[in-house]
Scaffold this motif. Structure first.
Motif, short mmCIF file in Angstrom:
data_model
loop_
_atom_site.label_atom_id
_atom_site.label_comp_id
_atom_site.label_asym_id
_atom_site.label_seq_id
_atom_site.Cartn_x
_atom_site.Cartn_y
_atom_site.Cartn_z
N HIS A 249 0.95 -1.19 0.04
CA HIS A 249 0.05 -0.11 0.00
C HIS A 249 0.88 1.35 0.15
O HIS A 249 1.11 1.64 1.02
N PRO A 250 1.29 1.61 -1.14
CA PRO A 250 1.28 1.32 -2.52
C PRO A 250 2.28 0.22 -2.88
O PRO A 250 2.02 -0.57 -3.66
N TRP A 251 3.31 0.37 -2.27
CA TRP A 251 4.30 -0.88 -2.41
C TRP A 251 4.78 -1.68 -1.09
O TRP A 251 4.53 -1.27 -0.03
N LEU A 252 5.28 -2.64 -1.59
CA LEU A 252 5.37 -3.73 -0.57
C LEU A 252 7.00 -3.26 0.15
O LEU A 252 8.05 -2.93 -0.52
N ARG A 253 6.93 -3.14 1.54
CA ARG A 253 8.31 -2.89 2.27
C ARG A 253 8.95 -4.34 2.16
O ARG A 253 8.61 -5.24 2.79
N GLY A 254 10.53 -3.87 2.14
CA GLY A 254 11.33 -5.23 2.00
C GLY A 254 11.06 -6.08 0.96
O GLY A 254 11.74 -7.09 1.00
N ALA A 255 10.64 -5.67 -0.25
CA ALA A 255 10.49 -6.65 -1.47
C ALA A 255 11.20 -6.09 -2.47
O ALA A 255 11.27 -4.70 -2.69
N VAL A 256 12.14 -7.03 -3.03
CA VAL A 256 13.01 -6.42 -4.16
C VAL A 256 13.14 -7.33 -5.29
O VAL A 256 12.89 -8.71 -4.96
N VAL A 257 12.92 -6.78 -6.50
CA VAL A 257 13.23 -7.68 -7.50
C VAL A 257 14.43 -7.67 -8.17
O VAL A 257 15.01 -6.33 -8.44
N LYS A 258 15.36 -8.68 -8.26
CA LYS A 258 16.74 -8.47 -8.79
C LYS A 258 16.91 -8.89 -10.24
O LYS A 258 16.25 -9.85 -10.64
N GLY A 259 17.50 -8.43 -11.06
CA GLY A 259 17.64 -8.77 -12.38
C GLY A 259 18.75 -7.98 -13.16
O GLY A 259 19.95 -7.38 -12.43
N ARG A 260 18.79 -8.52 -14.32
CA ARG A 260 20.32 -7.75 -15.15
C ARG A 260 19.74 -7.38 -16.52
O ARG A 260 18.77 -7.93 -16.97
N ILE A 261 20.58 -6.47 -17.18
CA ILE A 261 20.00 -5.95 -18.68
C ILE A 261 20.57 -6.77 -19.44
O ILE A 261 21.94 -7.11 -19.33
N LEU A 262 19.90 -7.24 -20.37
CA LEU A 262 20.51 -7.93 -21.61
C LEU A 262 20.99 -7.02 -22.65
O LEU A 262 22.17 -7.23 -23.08
N HIS A 263 20.26 -6.21 -23.14
CA HIS A 263 20.53 -5.26 -24.16
C HIS A 263 19.59 -4.07 -24.24
O HIS A 263 18.36 -4.40 -24.08
N SER A 264 19.87 -2.97 -25.11
CA SER A 264 19.08 -2.04 -25.42
C SER A 264 18.56 -2.42 -26.92
O SER A 264 19.27 -2.85 -27.91
N CYS A 265 17.39 -2.16 -27.10
CA CYS A 265 16.81 -2.22 -28.72
C CYS A 265 15.70 -1.21 -28.93
O CYS A 265 15.52 -0.24 -28.10
N LEU A 266 15.40 -1.28 -30.19
CA LEU A 266 14.17 -0.37 -30.77
C LEU A 266 13.03 -1.14 -30.89
O LEU A 266 13.24 -2.11 -31.34
N GLU A 267 11.75 -0.54 -30.54
CA GLU A 267 10.61 -1.26 -30.75
C GLU A 267 10.14 -0.91 -32.19
O GLU A 267 10.94 -0.43 -33.10
N ASN A 268 9.18 -1.65 -32.75
CA ASN A 268 8.64 -1.39 -34.14
C ASN A 268 8.15 -0.12 -34.17
O ASN A 268 7.76 0.60 -33.39
N LYS A 269 8.33 0.30 -35.69
CA LYS A 269 8.16 1.98 -35.97
C LYS A 269 6.62 1.97 -36.07
O LYS A 269 5.75 1.13 -36.52
N ILE A 270 6.36 3.20 -35.45
CA ILE A 270 4.62 3.72 -35.35
C ILE A 270 4.62 4.75 -36.27
O ILE A 270 5.63 5.69 -36.33
N MET A 271 3.80 4.65 -37.21
CA MET A 271 3.68 5.54 -38.53
C MET A 271 2.48 6.66 -37.94
O MET A 271 1.26 6.17 -37.36
N ILE A 272 2.63 7.97 -38.13
CA ILE A 272 1.83 8.95 -37.85
C ILE A 272 1.49 9.65 -38.99
O ILE A 272 2.26 10.22 -39.64
#
Length: 118
Positions: free
Chosen positions: A59-82
């Motif tokens: 409420h709103p976040w849990l105390r003492g809760a942690v999600v551990k991870g690692r970055i694989l790579h940066s990338c670009l999403e699909n192109k959005i046409m306007i």
């Protein structure tokens, strides 16, 4: 489906499980120069953790809760046409846009210093 967490990052809420990878629009706490491969990240904005039949809600976040991870790579999403057109003025405008995103993998979920397994 036995163990997962719901986190808030990049302006969106994600349901994450250990061992899976996810695409995030941006990490607010990291500078673009720090988004290198195998960079360890800790996410403290954990909204909910489900373990077997136990559900912990913050409420709103849990105390003492942690999600551990690692970055694989940066990338670009699909192109959005306007495409903008004003019909009776004979004006047309076409733009393209690609959102930058970062792919990361969740290694483990911790609650009060205790690792939660699958």
């Amino acid at each position: 489906m036995s163990t997962y967490a719901i986190i808030e990052t990049g302006g969106q809420q994600l349901r994450v499980e250990p061992g899976r990878f996810y695409n995030i629009r941006h990490f607010a706490s990291l500078m673009p120069s720090e988004l290198e491969q195998n960079t360890k990240i800790l996410i403290y904005r954990v909204l909910m953790i489900r373990r077997e039949s136990d559900i912990n809600i913050g409420h709103p976040w849990l105390r003492g809760a942690v999600v551990k991870g690692r970055i694989l790579h940066s990338c670009l999403e699909n192109k959005i046409m306007i495409y903008k057109m004003i019909c009776k003025k004979k004006t047309r405008r076409k733009l393209g846009y690609r959102q930058k995103s970062t792919r990361f993998v969740v290694d483990s979920i911790f609650l009060d210093g205790e690792e939660i397994y699958k």
